[in-house]
Design a protein around this motif. Structure first.
Motif, short mmCIF file in Angstrom:
data_model
loop_
_atom_site.label_atom_id
_atom_site.label_comp_id
_atom_site.label_asym_id
_atom_site.label_seq_id
_atom_site.Cartn_x
_atom_site.Cartn_y
_atom_site.Cartn_z
N MET A 1 7.31 -7.75 5.61
CA MET A 1 6.22 -6.82 5.40
C MET A 1 4.89 -7.56 5.56
O MET A 1 4.75 -8.71 5.16
N ASP A 2 3.92 -6.92 6.16
CA ASP A 2 2.60 -7.49 6.40
C ASP A 2 1.84 -7.59 5.08
O ASP A 2 1.70 -6.61 4.35
N ASN A 3 1.34 -8.81 4.77
CA ASN A 3 0.58 -9.01 3.54
C ASN A 3 -0.78 -8.34 3.58
O ASN A 3 -1.43 -8.19 2.57
N GLY A 4 -1.22 -7.92 4.78
CA GLY A 4 -2.48 -7.23 4.91
C GLY A 4 -2.49 -5.87 4.22
O GLY A 4 -3.55 -5.35 3.90
N ASP A 5 -1.31 -5.32 4.00
CA ASP A 5 -1.26 -4.02 3.33
C ASP A 5 -1.18 -4.15 1.81
O ASP A 5 -1.23 -3.15 1.11
N LEU A 6 -1.07 -5.36 1.30
CA LEU A 6 -0.98 -5.54 -0.16
C LEU A 6 -2.19 -4.96 -0.89
O LEU A 6 -2.01 -4.24 -1.89
N PRO A 7 -3.43 -5.23 -0.44
CA PRO A 7 -4.56 -4.63 -1.16
C PRO A 7 -4.54 -3.11 -1.16
O PRO A 7 -4.87 -2.48 -2.16
N VAL A 8 -4.12 -2.52 -0.05
CA VAL A 8 -4.05 -1.05 0.03
C VAL A 8 -3.00 -0.53 -0.94
O VAL A 8 -3.24 0.44 -1.67
N ARG A 9 -1.85 -1.18 -0.95
CA ARG A 9 -0.78 -0.76 -1.86
C ARG A 9 -1.21 -0.96 -3.32
O ARG A 9 -0.95 -0.10 -4.18
N ALA A 10 -1.87 -2.09 -3.60
CA ALA A 10 -2.34 -2.35 -4.97
C ALA A 10 -3.37 -1.30 -5.39
O ALA A 10 -3.32 -0.79 -6.51
N ALA A 11 -4.27 -0.96 -4.47
CA ALA A 11 -5.29 0.05 -4.78
C ALA A 11 -4.67 1.41 -5.07
O ALA A 11 -5.25 2.23 -5.79
N ALA A 12 -3.47 1.62 -4.55
CA ALA A 12 -2.75 2.87 -4.82
C ALA A 12 -1.97 2.80 -6.14
O ALA A 12 -1.27 3.74 -6.49
N GLY A 13 -2.07 1.66 -6.84
CA GLY A 13 -1.41 1.53 -8.13
C GLY A 13 -0.09 0.78 -8.10
O GLY A 13 0.62 0.74 -9.10
N ASP A 14 0.25 0.15 -6.99
CA ASP A 14 1.50 -0.59 -6.85
C ASP A 14 1.39 -1.93 -7.59
O ASP A 14 0.72 -2.86 -7.12
N ARG A 15 2.04 -2.03 -8.74
CA ARG A 15 1.98 -3.25 -9.56
C ARG A 15 2.57 -4.46 -8.86
O ARG A 15 2.07 -5.57 -8.98
N ALA A 16 3.65 -4.27 -8.13
CA ALA A 16 4.28 -5.38 -7.41
C ALA A 16 3.33 -5.95 -6.36
O ALA A 16 3.22 -7.17 -6.20
N ALA A 17 2.62 -5.08 -5.66
CA ALA A 17 1.66 -5.54 -4.65
C ALA A 17 0.53 -6.31 -5.33
O ALA A 17 0.09 -7.35 -4.83
N PHE A 18 0.06 -5.82 -6.48
CA PHE A 18 -1.00 -6.52 -7.20
C PHE A 18 -0.49 -7.89 -7.68
O PHE A 18 -1.21 -8.89 -7.59
N SER A 19 0.74 -7.95 -8.16
CA SER A 19 1.33 -9.23 -8.58
C SER A 19 1.39 -10.20 -7.41
O SER A 19 1.11 -11.40 -7.57
N ASP A 20 1.76 -9.71 -6.23
CA ASP A 20 1.80 -10.57 -5.04
C ASP A 20 0.40 -11.07 -4.71
O ASP A 20 0.21 -12.24 -4.35
N LEU A 21 -0.60 -10.21 -4.83
CA LEU A 21 -1.98 -10.63 -4.57
C LEU A 21 -2.42 -11.68 -5.58
O LEU A 21 -3.13 -12.63 -5.22
#
Length: 186
Positions: A1-21
């Motif tokens: 998965m592209d790490n460039g989408d992590l901020p977008v996913r985190a902004a949508a409330g995805d805790r796992a994406a925020f943890s990765d960030l």
């Protein structure tokens, strides 16, 4: 998965994406905060506060803006608040200095113990003097001279002009040079 989408996913409330960030940004952000405040434990506390505030504000993050710049702005605000609180405590309690310098660098094993001690003393003194700089000079210096960011990146993070970054870095260096011996100034 592209790490460039992590901020977008985190902004949508995805805790796992925020943890990765958090994992991706922790080391660099800690170094920034540590250099700003001068104390490791204070830096760890501020890092935790930064991530907590970022999570609470994540839905307001604009994915068009670089996530790291957004996060550093939050960290910088936490550092500034910490500096103000520390200043007030000094006035109220009459304390002259709340920081005790600690070594940041892993010693080079090829160096003699005396050289290591001298280098650690110089580094501690430099870190202490950087942490004592006024906030408007400290942040641009850390971002450009220590972290290697461009002046335009620092300007974006600090929300000031590139010329202001250039001027403030020059003033910070001049102040450090004035308080440090030539050997300590590096």
């Amino acid at each position: 998965m592209d790490n460039g989408d992590l901020p977008v996913r985190a902004a949508a409330g995805d805790r796992a994406a925020f943890s990765d960030l958090m994992r991706e940004t922790r080391s660099a952000l800690f170094r920034f905060v540590r250099r700003y405040v001068g104390e490791e434990q204070d830096a760890l506390d501020l890092l935790q506060e930064t991530y907590a505030s970022a999570w609470l504000a994540i839905r307001r993050y604009d994915p068009a803006r670089p996530f790291e710049a957004w996060l550093r702005t939050i960290a910088l605000n936490k550092c500034r608040d910490w500096s103000r609180r520390r200043f007030v405590r000094r006035i109220v309690w009459g304390a002259t200095d709340l920081s005790s310098p600690q070594a940041l660098a892993v010693p080079d094993e090829a160096m003699s113990p005396d050289d290591q001690i001298d280098d650690m003393r110089r580094l501690n003194r430099l870190n202490l003097e950087v942490s004592r700089l006024p906030a408007h000079l400290k942040a641009p210096l850390i971002l450009t001279a220590i972290e290697g960011r461009s002046q335009s990146e620092a300007a974006a993070i600090l929300r000031i002009s590139v010329k202001a970054v250039e001027t403030r870095v020059a003033r910070a260096r001049r102040r450090l040079f004035d308080v440090l011996s030539p050997a300590e100034a590096g």
